[in-house]
Design an enzyme around this catalytic site. Sequence first.
Site, mmCIF file in Angstrom:
data_model
loop_
_atom_site.group_PDB
_atom_site.id
_atom_site.type_symbol
_atom_site.label_atom_id
_atom_site.label_comp_id
_atom_site.label_asym_id
_atom_site.label_seq_id
_atom_site.Cartn_x
_atom_site.Cartn_y
_atom_site.Cartn_z
ATOM 1 N N ASN A 225 0.862 -1.187 0.000
ATOM 2 C CA ASN A 225 0.000 0.000 0.000
ATOM 3 C C ASN A 225 0.898 1.238 0.000
ATOM 4 O OD1 ASN A 225 -1.807 2.053 0.525
ATOM 5 N ND2 ASN A 225 -2.300 1.379 2.615
ATOM 6 N N LYS B 257 0.089 4.214 -0.245
ATOM 7 C CA LYS B 257 -0.580 5.420 0.287
ATOM 8 C C LYS B 257 -0.307 6.583 -0.678
ATOM 9 C CE LYS B 257 -0.205 3.392 4.804
ATOM 10 N NZ LYS B 257 -0.128 3.542 6.237
ATOM 11 N N HIS C 278 -9.572 1.022 5.073
ATOM 12 C CA HIS C 278 -8.292 1.303 5.735
ATOM 13 C C HIS C 278 -8.539 2.320 6.850
ATOM 14 C CE1 HIS C 278 -4.239 2.689 6.490
ATOM 15 N NE2 HIS C 278 -3.818 1.586 5.922
ATOM 16 N N GLU D 175 -6.972 4.812 7.778
ATOM 17 C CA GLU D 175 -6.775 6.224 7.397
ATOM 18 C C GLU D 175 -7.993 6.760 6.661
ATOM 19 O OE1 GLU D 175 -2.971 5.746 5.443
ATOM 20 O OE2 GLU D 175 -2.123 5.145 7.367
ATOM 21 N N GLU E 168 -5.222 -4.717 10.778
ATOM 22 C CA GLU E 168 -4.220 -3.660 10.918
ATOM 23 C C GLU E 168 -4.471 -2.875 12.201
ATOM 24 O OE1 GLU E 168 -2.337 -2.592 6.873
ATOM 25 O OE2 GLU E 168 -4.018 -1.261 7.241
ATOM 26 N N GLY F 87 2.574 2.517 10.655
ATOM 27 C CA GLY F 87 3.511 3.619 10.456
ATOM 28 C C GLY F 87 4.243 4.042 11.726
ATOM 29 N N SER G 150 3.619 -1.875 10.316
ATOM 30 C CA SER G 150 5.069 -1.880 10.505
ATOM 31 C C SER G 150 5.735 -3.217 10.167
ATOM 32 C CB SER G 150 5.426 -1.429 11.931
ATOM 33 O OG SER G 150 4.997 -0.091 12.136
HETATM 34 P P1 PGA Z 1 2.885 0.465 7.598
HETATM 35 O O1 PGA Z 1 1.394 0.659 7.002
HETATM 36 O O2 PGA Z 1 3.423 -0.823 7.017
HETATM 37 O O3 PGA Z 1 3.648 1.668 7.111
HETATM 38 O O4 PGA Z 1 2.762 0.414 9.063
HETATM 39 C C1 PGA Z 1 0.521 -0.418 6.833
HETATM 40 C C2 PGA Z 1 -0.788 0.075 6.254
HETATM 41 O O5 PGA Z 1 -1.284 1.121 6.661
HETATM 42 O O6 PGA Z 1 -1.369 -0.588 5.359
#
Ligand code: PGA
Length: 248
Positions: free
Chosen positions: A13, A15, A92, A94, A164, A170, A209
């Site tokens: 992803n 983003k 997601h 976000e 997640e 992140g 992460s």
């Molecule tokens: P990350 O994000 O691997 O940077 O923690 C995962 C995600 O939001 O899909």
Amino acid sequence: MQNSTRKPIVAGNWKMNGNKPLIQLLEDSLATADLAHLEVVICPPFPYLGMFGGLNALGAQNMSQFDGGAHTGEIAASMLKECGCQYVILGHSERRAGHAETNDVVASKVKKALEADLTPILCVGETEEIRDSGNLFAFLAEQIDAVVQEIGVNEFSKLVLAYEPIWAIGTGKTASPAQAQEVHHFLREHLAKKNSDIAEKIRILYGGSVKGSNAKELFSQQDVDGGLIGGASLDPEDFLSICLAAKQ
Ligand code: PGA
């Protein structure tokens, strides 16, 4: 990931990151290895979707819950399909937090994606507060059940789930393999109460992460069928090592 009937998936992803040069760098890196035992899915920002060479599956990061019409800035499931997408990330955290996507909105998007023959990667996950409050499983069940209510449990045979935990996204603070397994097992058991065959077959990815250095241990858990990778998907070498960690 000890169940041979569930083919692992590693989905990147991006983003709102990346650029045109990264497409080639990533494709070159992935082409150096035999990745036939898993599905690799790249989910770049919309404008880049048409720029990949077709070696790996493509996914979008979001889509509209509407078929079309006066929705400036939105993209319909049918358009993603036309542009070669097979997958779409939905729900997601976000999107849920920053774009007011409720469980009901997410459920309607899942329905529209399936109608367009896209495979939704349905994301669920809790904040640290919810985990600490002891309501973790009830919260996750509610996120899943909103979608079950909209499409029926049988349609979950066409879905991929992603767990997640928001506190791990992140942040560099990965869930421990045991924490991931505990939730993945819960999600599978929750679905098994409704349809045991679908629960056994559905792929549940872990996201938060994941890096080349921790992927193998996470992916070795029985109910973890791969990963949804944010930051590390922008690093062609690290992403490749995550893909290699997901080989059966
Ligand atoms: P990350 O994000 O691997 O940077 O923690 C995962 C995600 O939001 O899909």
